[in-house]
Write a protein that holds these residues in place. Structure first.
Motif, short mmCIF file in Angstrom:
data_model
loop_
_atom_site.label_atom_id
_atom_site.label_comp_id
_atom_site.label_asym_id
_atom_site.label_seq_id
_atom_site.Cartn_x
_atom_site.Cartn_y
_atom_site.Cartn_z
N GLN A 106 -1.19 15.15 2.73
CA GLN A 106 -0.19 14.08 2.72
C GLN A 106 -0.75 12.81 3.36
O GLN A 106 -0.51 11.71 2.85
CB GLN A 106 1.07 14.53 3.48
N GLN A 107 -1.50 12.95 4.44
CA GLN A 107 -2.11 11.78 5.09
C GLN A 107 -3.12 11.13 4.16
O GLN A 107 -3.20 9.90 4.07
CB GLN A 107 -2.77 12.18 6.40
N LYS A 108 -3.89 11.95 3.46
CA LYS A 108 -4.89 11.42 2.52
C LYS A 108 -4.18 10.66 1.39
O LYS A 108 -4.60 9.56 1.00
CB LYS A 108 -5.71 12.57 1.96
N VAL A 109 -3.10 11.23 0.86
CA VAL A 109 -2.34 10.57 -0.20
C VAL A 109 -1.78 9.24 0.30
O VAL A 109 -1.88 8.21 -0.38
CB VAL A 109 -1.21 11.49 -0.72
N SER A 110 -1.21 9.24 1.49
CA SER A 110 -0.65 8.01 2.05
C SER A 110 -1.73 6.96 2.23
O SER A 110 -1.52 5.77 1.94
CB SER A 110 0.01 8.30 3.40
N SER A 111 -2.89 7.39 2.71
CA SER A 111 -4.01 6.46 2.89
C SER A 111 -4.45 5.87 1.55
O SER A 111 -4.68 4.66 1.44
CB SER A 111 -5.17 7.18 3.57
N LEU A 112 -4.57 6.72 0.55
CA LEU A 112 -4.99 6.24 -0.78
C LEU A 112 -3.93 5.32 -1.39
O LEU A 112 -4.28 4.32 -2.04
CB LEU A 112 -5.26 7.43 -1.70
N GLN A 113 -2.66 5.64 -1.16
CA GLN A 113 -1.60 4.77 -1.68
C GLN A 113 -1.66 3.40 -0.99
O GLN A 113 -1.49 2.36 -1.65
CB GLN A 113 -0.23 5.40 -1.44
N ALA A 114 -1.92 3.38 0.30
CA ALA A 114 -2.03 2.11 1.02
C ALA A 114 -3.21 1.31 0.51
O ALA A 114 -3.11 0.09 0.31
CB ALA A 114 -2.15 2.37 2.53
N LYS A 115 -4.35 1.98 0.29
CA LYS A 115 -5.52 1.29 -0.24
C LYS A 115 -5.25 0.73 -1.63
O LYS A 115 -5.64 -0.39 -1.95
CB LYS A 115 -6.73 2.23 -0.29
N LEU A 116 -4.59 1.52 -2.46
CA LEU A 116 -4.25 1.06 -3.80
C LEU A 116 -3.32 -0.14 -3.74
O LEU A 116 -3.50 -1.11 -4.48
CB LEU A 116 -3.61 2.22 -4.59
N LYS A 117 -2.36 -0.10 -2.86
CA LYS A 117 -1.42 -1.21 -2.72
C LYS A 117 -2.15 -2.47 -2.28
O LYS A 117 -1.92 -3.56 -2.79
CB LYS A 117 -0.33 -0.84 -1.70
N ASN A 118 -3.08 -2.31 -1.30
CA ASN A 118 -3.87 -3.46 -0.84
C ASN A 118 -4.75 -4.02 -1.95
O ASN A 118 -4.87 -5.23 -2.09
CB ASN A 118 -4.74 -3.07 0.36
N THR A 119 -5.35 -3.14 -2.70
CA THR A 119 -6.22 -3.57 -3.79
C THR A 119 -5.40 -4.31 -4.86
O THR A 119 -5.80 -5.34 -5.36
CB THR A 119 -6.93 -2.36 -4.43
N THR A 120 -4.24 -3.79 -5.18
CA THR A 120 -3.37 -4.39 -6.19
C THR A 120 -2.85 -5.74 -5.68
O THR A 120 -2.78 -6.70 -6.44
CB THR A 120 -2.18 -3.46 -6.49
N THR A 121 -2.53 -5.84 -4.40
CA THR A 121 -2.00 -7.08 -3.83
C THR A 121 -3.06 -8.17 -3.80
O THR A 121 -2.78 -9.33 -4.01
CB THR A 121 -1.49 -6.81 -2.38
N GLN A 122 -4.30 -7.79 -3.56
CA GLN A 122 -5.38 -8.76 -3.47
C GLN A 122 -5.73 -9.35 -4.83
O GLN A 122 -6.26 -10.45 -4.91
CB GLN A 122 -6.63 -8.10 -2.87
N LYS A 123 -5.44 -8.67 -5.89
CA LYS A 123 -5.81 -9.20 -7.23
C LYS A 123 -4.86 -10.22 -7.66
O LYS A 123 -4.12 -10.84 -7.82
CB LYS A 123 -5.86 -8.06 -8.24
#
Length: 77
Positions: free
Chosen positions: A60-77
């Motif tokens: 669950q922590q890994k999923v949350s971390s990956l979701q946060a990274k994906l959100k950051n990556t999507t926001t930066q574009k």
């Protein structure tokens, strides 16, 4: 003669009671052993459950971390 008959009956009763006592002692020992095994199995099941919960939490922590990274990556574009 009556005394001898009574002694014979008493001896038979004593032998029967001794046999019953021995059987009960064996049963008690078997039950103690089974009780110990049951506790070991329960402890093992609890350890496995705790490990599974920890793995779930880690995932669950890994999923949350990956979701946060994906959100950051999507926001930066």
């Amino acid at each position: 003669m009556a005394l001898e008959k009574r002694m014979s009956l008493d001896a038979t009763a004593v032998a029967r009671l001794c046999k019953e006592r021995d059987e009960l002692l064996e049963t008690a020992e078997r039950l103690r052993s089974e009780h110990g095994v049951a506790h070991e199995e329960r402890d093992q099941a609890l350890r496995e459950h705790d490990e599974a919960c920890q793995e779930h939490n880690d995932a669950q922590q890994k999923v949350s971390s990956l979701q946060a990274k994906l959100k950051n990556t999507t926001t930066q574009k």
